[in-house]
Design a protein around this motif. Structure first.
Motif, PDB file in Angstrom:
ATOM      1  N   LEU A   1       0.638  -1.313  -0.049  1.00 61.23           N
ATOM      2  CA  LEU A   1      -0.218   0.136  -0.387  1.00 61.23           C
ATOM      3  C   LEU A   1       0.918   0.939   0.245  1.00 61.23           C
ATOM      4  CD1 LEU A   1      -2.379  -0.932   2.645  1.00 61.23           C
ATOM      5  CD2 LEU A   1      -2.962  -0.436   0.549  1.00 61.23           C
TER       6      LEU A   1
ATOM      7  N   ASP B   1      -2.671   5.036  -1.795  1.00 65.24           N
ATOM      8  CA  ASP B   1      -4.025   4.732  -1.135  1.00 65.24           C
ATOM      9  C   ASP B   1      -3.948   4.947  -0.176  1.00 65.24           C
ATOM     10  OD1 ASP B   1      -3.459   2.847  -3.252  1.00 65.24           O
ATOM     11  OD2 ASP B   1      -1.639   2.156  -2.682  1.00 65.24           O
ATOM     12  N   VAL B   2      -3.550   5.419   1.021  1.00 68.37           N
ATOM     13  CA  VAL B   2      -4.053   5.634   2.024  1.00 68.37           C
ATOM     14  C   VAL B   2      -3.447   6.987   2.477  1.00 68.37           C
ATOM     15  CG1 VAL B   2      -4.277   4.824   4.710  1.00 68.37           C
ATOM     16  CG2 VAL B   2      -4.353   2.907   2.963  1.00 68.37           C
TER      17      VAL B   2
ATOM     18  N   LYS C   1      -8.770   5.884   0.624  1.00 64.32           N
ATOM     19  CA  LYS C   1      -8.768   5.845   2.266  1.00 64.32           C
ATOM     20  C   LYS C   1      -8.164   6.301   2.951  1.00 64.32           C
ATOM     21  CE  LYS C   1     -11.589   1.541   0.789  1.00 64.32           C
ATOM     22  NZ  LYS C   1     -12.646   1.683   0.667  1.00 64.32           N
TER      23      LYS C   1
ATOM     24  N   MET D   1      -6.625   1.412   9.606  1.00 66.52           N
ATOM     25  CA  MET D   1      -6.023   1.063   8.449  1.00 66.52           C
ATOM     26  C   MET D   1      -5.842  -0.295   7.994  1.00 66.52           C
ATOM     27  SD  MET D   1      -1.777   1.222   6.251  1.00 66.52           S
ATOM     28  CE  MET D   1      -1.715  -0.078   6.860  1.00 66.52           C
ATOM     29  N   ASN D   2      -5.312  -1.079   8.508  1.00 66.78           N
ATOM     30  CA  ASN D   2      -5.015  -2.760   8.249  1.00 66.78           C
ATOM     31  C   ASN D   2      -6.968  -2.962   8.606  1.00 66.78           C
ATOM     32  OD1 ASN D   2      -2.535  -2.400   8.967  1.00 66.78           O
ATOM     33  ND2 ASN D   2      -2.599  -3.433  10.987  1.00 66.78           N
TER      34      ASN D   2
ATOM     35  N   CYS E   1      -8.176  -1.771   4.905  1.00 66.54           N
ATOM     36  CA  CYS E   1      -7.649  -2.448   3.987  1.00 66.54           C
ATOM     37  C   CYS E   1      -7.525  -4.473   3.449  1.00 66.54           C
ATOM     38  CB  CYS E   1      -6.044  -1.981   4.094  1.00 66.54           C
ATOM     39  SG  CYS E   1      -6.408   0.418   3.515  1.00 66.54           S
TER      40      CYS E   1
END
Lengths: 350, 350, 350, 350
Positions: free
Chosen positions: C5, C72-73, C98, C331-332, C335
């Protein structure tokens, strides 16, 4: 008791200012008549230092609001460079004032040295010429005749007292002095800076101003005076996670015919009548915590395992003997009071 | 991944023990199979170190309850003197064990030096003869072939890494090294002593073991080895009010033809491929807080204002690179694992 | 492993920013591709946080210099109020990003409550409407479907986890909750303020924001949600002289038919499968030092001597589970990674 | 000045002992004639507390070496339980002694309460019956007639002064008092214990003695006395990483017809003539740092956002007003001296 001395503190909202007020409030021969703090003028001392809430104190004012006619003694705890301009005006307005200055502005007798270390020409050269360096135990006689006393720096006081008698006696090599000094954070003052935040400072330490800290200039001046020839020490200050305290670990080399025990004897003899300087037994090491909040200095001498070398260690509270306490000690000398008046608190430990 | 290494920690109830467990719990190639703690045998690790409450760990036992047949590697975090007796027995019982010892017992190669500094004859001379001094970046090749690694002291690791390459290069005068070192309190261990109480320690600092601290013997040994002739530095440790961290301010003199910039170049070159040693740009000063909790060392070089002198500064976490982190680094080398496995945590700041 | 990511951190020069970087550097499924810091743009991370000197990291840039196409994040660690404006723009520019926001801007679901506590209308109401409150253990399912996660406050996380299951179970009186909370100084951030200087903070403590701290609004929201009716606790935060740690001492009253042992059972049951929440045995008290540097929470329940009352105590590291650790945990979840990836460090004690 | 009082300190090697000596050295009406310290008998005070190196003090002796014929006042700073046996003997030997006891032995008037909280029958019931509880501002008249003063605990003094006038006035509900108290480490004394080591304590905090701390018994006694009926508060002490300071955050509920402003008025009125108690303006919060090293108490009152609730906050230095300062204050009252003599130091901040 005769009439009290009327005292003003310029720059009362910083740490040396509050420390002056803390001790002057309990000084039996002093009346605090004015307190200045430029950006905080109009506030009470309790607003900026709530520990003073129980006490009656003058409201903070701007310097030019002070009626100097009522003042006998001025303590000046203003920033460097500002000080020389302010004091020039103050002394011009009232030439018979006694002034104890806690800034660096009048500590260097040599205008060229001042310019080198501070980066600009001095703005009050006549005053600089008459100022007396206020290391009380060393320059007491001159201080007693002074109108303007330049109170020494905290690192400097701590690094001078244990070394000057050794240089004067010729017992150590003037070219081989290494001063590794550690300070608590209050020496850095009350101005808000990222590097001084609790979260940055606690749980860590570091050297700073390595090889170029301005207190070095004072060491040069006074070491040279004592040795009778130019002396340049190596000086490295460190910031450590405690509020108060200076701790100087000083590496010296004895001259032929002397050893560490001689150094100890010279210091013990020199300071035996000094109430604020304690020389510990040979080999005993002082601790900064044992002088906190007091005007005391503790000094130790330890022989190195390498012949001809010794470690001399000295400690004091940077805000007391390193600043405001010595300032009041100097005021007492200047004004003919008993030297320890108002500064006889015992250290606060633990 | 192939079978994990079975690891035992002797002396798991002290700070170096818990620090080993902290990192070994996250080491991908290791299984913790036994933990000993003599006086606390029978308790869980969470009883003596509640930070381990979330983790499954073997219960604490006495050393002789450990089935050595199941163990591949022993970390020994026992007190000085006890260690040599215990390890003699342990290695006799299982000669193909790999042992990383964190005590001082096997650090000095010369039995006479051991006797001088520790006051008694060594009780396991054959083991002492084979032990390899575990300063990983310097003795990596020998460590890779060792059965018994003597992990260096915390002050020592911090004072050796920035000086050894300079001695080897002949760039500094071996007779003119002064090491002024500062340590956090965890280096003093977990045994209850009045002088280590919070109320005694916070808000103060002091030197101790001046001119006679036992880590001096390790400095003599390794400095001499690097210089190719006997070297005796002046070494003064200080206790400071922080939990973790060693900070060594080292005063050196360059040999003719060298200056501070050369010292910096030598160190930067020597350590450029070492992941755990960072040499900062010339003139930049490290801070102990920036290595806390990590296996990293940061080194700085600053020229003194006096020609021919320089200040070399080094810092590390006494419990990690100064003890348990370097121990695991050595285990990785001994066992043929990637050297940084399990010890790659980034420093915890603030 | 599949493609990593690509992660950007907005506001990397503050403490939650550096803490994100500390953990993301060791996160096996993440690549840090951009770091912003408005006033420090152009510097390296090592310039503003020297602990990162050993690591390769992107140079600090201004937010609009980031190529969102590569990201991505986004972790957003910007100040309150600024955040809603910045994120509105960022999400408009790349709707499939995200975002894990660490500010207070999206925590309150009710725009009126936001306006009351923050003194101005919200500037991104559509985003506020979709944001999910990121208390992972409680709102995990919703978080897994979220585009924008509002990471909870440090006081809030610590005060919610031990109380919500008790409210949901109807085991405590919702009108009788008193939260006496203590925080370390890093929760106050890195901005230079006089009140946060080491010399002001060390050796003292005090309450602040009494009866009006903004985290109270989050407590109201989540307590009410769990209780199924409005709840308003008494909440008093205190600043204490440590760097990290939140410690909440929570005074509750059991409802008829329940006692302290029931409270303990409810919590132990609720969190038995949660790796980051440890409920200690009944009567055992947690200590903030045992979660330092980790994503763990420790909770204890103690009966009061007065029947019908209990003391529930909770502690966490404000920068990890109270901010950046929980952000990565979220986040984990968002995702689809294993929830503990990259945040499994064991607490650093001592 | 008339003849000085001859004073002995029993238990001079602990923190309350050294604190007595610190202040008595500067008390103008006192002469320190004897200092006892059982295990350190034969040493000088400077051996066990190097801050006294500059002062002449009697050598430490065992209690039975003291010639009570020379002593006017005894300060007893011995451990609990030992004290009652020692003082029984001392007073039997010299019935006209004045005794200020700093232990817990004579604080509880009810022998049954003593037995419940301390687990054994009292050994000196006649003395217990005559002892006066030494909360000076509250029991001044009785203290002035006492032979034996039981100096209150540190938590107790801090939690009583801001609450007693409210109970007496009927302004708060006696059944709804929650005291959340925080202490510095010096309150735990000088005995070496693992849990009090710097490395254990710094950077963390925790509650202890939850719901069963012995100072609770004193709160019960004095709260009940003031309310005129039995009162049992909830009391939770916490250990925090500072040396000195007690900070009590007290949650109260007003009775009908009263609000937080009334509570403030009652306290301000009650203490307006008390030099050692400062009631801050309504809404202002005290900080422990502003009373450090002084005999001062600062009290604040803040309305809660929930109607009918208020937070009353109080702070003092546990070794001064919480122990040795109040002990000297009591001696001054007992001996007819001006009450503030020798204890008028201004707080040491920073």
């Amino acid at each position: 008791m005769s009439k009290k001395l009327n005292v003003a503190v310029l720059g009362a909202s910083g740490y040396t200012g509050s420390e002056l007020v803390r001790m002057l409030l309990r000084h039996p021969a002093v009346e605090i008549v004015a307190l200045s703090a430029d950006s905080k003028a109009g506030k009470t001392m309790a607003d900026v230092f709530p520990q003073f809430a129980p006490f009656a104190l003058p409201r903070l004012v701007k310097i030019d609001e002070i009626d100097l006619g009522l003042v006998d003694v001025v303590f000046c705890a203003l920033p460097h460079a500002t000080t020389q301009v302010v004091l020039k005006g103050v002394i011009a307005a009232k030439p018979d004032l006694k002034v104890i200055d806690l800034s660096a502005d009048f500590r260097l007798a040599d205008p060229a040295a001042y310019e080198t270390w501070y980066g600009h020409a001095h703005q009050a050269l006549e005053l600089q010429a008459e100022a007396v360096y206020g290391l009380t135990e060393i320059h007491r006689a001159a201080i007693s005749r002074a109108r303007l006393v330049a109170n020494p720096g905290c690192f400097t006081t701590c690094s001078l007292l244990p070394v000057l008698p050794l240089l004067t006696a010729g017992a150590i090599d003037p070219d081989e002095i290494v001063v590794d000094a550690k300070t608590g954070m209050s020496g850095a003052g009350r101005a808000a800076k990222e590097a001084m935040l609790f979260s940055e400072v606690a749980e860590g330490l570091h050297a700073y101003g390595v090889a170029n800290h301005r207190h070095t200039a004072e060491l040069d001046q006074e070491y040279s005076l004592a040795a009778g020839r130019p002396v340049k020490p190596t000086f490295t200050p460190h910031l450590t996670p405690m509020i108060r305290g200076i701790y100087a670990t000083i590496y010296v080399r004895t001259t032929p015919g002397h050893d560490a025990a001689d150094l100890h004897t010279i210091l013990a003899e020199r300071y035996k009548a000094e109430p604020f300087v304690t020389v510990l037994p040979l080999g005993q090491v002082p601790q900064s915590r044992h002088v906190k909040g007091s005007n005391h200095v503790q000094i130790g001498v330890v022989p190195d395992r390498i012949p001809g070398r010794a470690i001399v260690i000295s400690t004091l509270d940077n805000l007391v003997k390193g600043a405001s306490g010595q300032a009041i000690q100097n005021m007492n000398v200047v004004c003919g009071l008993a030297e320890g008046t108002g500064i006889d608190q015992v250290a606060l430990f633990p």
